[in-house]
Design an enzyme around this catalytic site. Structure first.
Site, PDB file in Angstrom:
ATOM      1  CB  ILE A 192      24.797 -99.094  13.751  1.00 39.98           C
ATOM      2  CG1 ILE A 192      26.005 -99.173  12.809  1.00 39.98           C
ATOM      3  CG2 ILE A 192      23.571 -99.757  13.138  1.00 39.98           C
ATOM      4  CD1 ILE A 192      26.505-100.606  12.542  1.00 39.98           C
ATOM      5  CB  SER A 193      26.268 -94.166  11.254  1.00 39.34           C
ATOM      6  OG  SER A 193      26.438 -93.332  12.371  1.00 39.34           O
ATOM      7  CB  ALA A 194      23.075 -94.828   7.050  1.00 38.50           C
TER       8      ALA A 194
ATOM      9  CB  THR B  45      22.444 -92.080  14.468  1.00 40.41           C
ATOM     10  OG1 THR B  45      22.208 -91.666  15.753  1.00 40.41           O
ATOM     11  CG2 THR B  45      23.904 -92.031  14.215  1.00 40.41           C
TER      12      THR B  45
ATOM     13  NE  ARG C  13      25.469-101.254   7.921  1.00 44.01           N
ATOM     14  CZ  ARG C  13      25.651-100.126   8.574  1.00 44.01           C
ATOM     15  NH1 ARG C  13      26.849 -99.614   8.684  1.00 44.01           N
ATOM     16  NH2 ARG C  13      24.637 -99.495   9.119  1.00 44.01           N
TER      17      ARG C  13
END
Ligand code: SAH
Length: 304
Positions: A138-140, A67, A114
């Site tokens: 979790i997306s970049a 993802t 983050r």
């Protein structure tokens, strides 16, 4: 060798990252085909001359991990220091690379650390998707930034935002910060454990007050049906790839609203869906991406 792409060119380039997690191995046949697709996606133009293919080309072994999908290796690590200063350095890198172009998006990403959303805080500022369990990621950071940037005009104070597949709650928190005061941000996630942990994450973050005052909420449900209670939405973000755009989400988009949604199976495009004032829809492709599927809870838990 200078491996730093120029800001404008780098923003148009997506690179797949390798997974550092050995925990969920792929069946050999799938590993083979997916590895074969691990490639540099030139999305809209030719490569900037300063990009090094050796640093940008990488393989991934695990589809659960992919993802988020892309970015420049040379900005994987950010400076040392306190959590918030490293978060700030990450945001500044995303600005330098041209992914973040607005002050508002930068301010909001600076305000939401983050590290609070990444399991154990480990690797929070590395520009890579990371496992969050339950076959989700979790997306970049650059994908979060890109989606915030694409939705910025629809995330003004007082507006309504829906985050489908809200996972860690990171983007839901950012949406809440963008639309405050008077706005409303809603996350919908179908893994109840992720809903609980995302609420805990948000409670530790600068968006905690929004949870308290009810302008931000996260719900355990099938996000393919949207969340009618707060519809219509000015902004809808979908954090998992749909085989096609769910009609319920189109229906819940306000005229003038915008949805950002990855569409496809093995090969996916990040689509931007705009609903015009007459209710008609226009769709364009922003870039090639790789997200986990928008699917049923059962399919996700058994590995799709
Ligand atoms: N954007 C989030 C999570 C991305 S991973 C983040 O960056 O933290 C995609 C998420 O979509 C996963 O948490 C997965 O559980 C969720 N998901 C997949 N299909 C879903 C569905 N039908 N309804 C709700 N959530 C879904």
């Amino acid at each position: 060798m200078n491996t730093t792409p120029s800001p404008s060119a780098s923003a148009r380039y997506n690179f797949l990252f390798s997974s550092s997690s050995p925990s969920r191995a792929l069946p050999p046949s799938r590993a083979l085909s997916l590895t074969a697709t691990a490639t540099l996606f030139p999305s809209h133009s030719s490569p900037p001359s300063s990009v090094s293919l050796t640093t940008s080309f990488s393989f991934f072994q695990n589809p659960n991990f992919i993802t988020g999908n892309s970015l420049f290796h040379s900005m994987q690590r950010f400076c040392s220091g306190s959590s918030m200063s490293r978060n700030k350095a990450m945001v500044e890198s995303l600005q330098r690379y041209g992914v973040i172009r607005s002050n508002k998006v930068a301010e909001v990403m600076e305000s939401i650390d983050r590290a609070l959303f990444v399991p154990n805080g480990a690797g929070a500022y590395i520009d890579s998707p990371m496992s969050i369990g339950y076959n989700a990621t979790i997306s970049a950071p650059h994908m979060h930034a890109m989606c915030l940037q694409l939705l910025e005009k629809n995330l003004q104070p007082g507006m309504h935002a829906l985050d489908v597949g809200s996972g860690t709650g990171y983007l839901t928190a950012c949406f809440g910060m963008m639309v405050r005061p008077e706005g409303c941000a809603v996350g919908v996630e179908h893994i109840p454990e992720l809903v609980s942990s995302s609420i805990e994450n948000i409670q530790k973050s600068a968006a905690a007050q929004l949870l308290k005052d009810g302008s931000l909420s996260v719900h355990a449900a099938d996000g393919r049906k949207g969340w009618p209670e707060f519809a219509p939405y000015d902004a809808i973000h979908v954090g998992a790839a749909a085989p096609e755009i769910p009609q319920a989400l189109i229906d819940q988009l306000k005229p003038g609203g915008r949805m950002v949604i990855p569409v496809g199976n093995m090969f996916q495009d990040l689509k931007v869906v705009d609903k015009k004032s007459d209710g008609s829809i226009s769709v364009h492709t922003e870039t090639s991406v790789r997200y986990v599927p928008l699917t049923s809870r059962e399919a996700q838990l058994r590995g799709y």
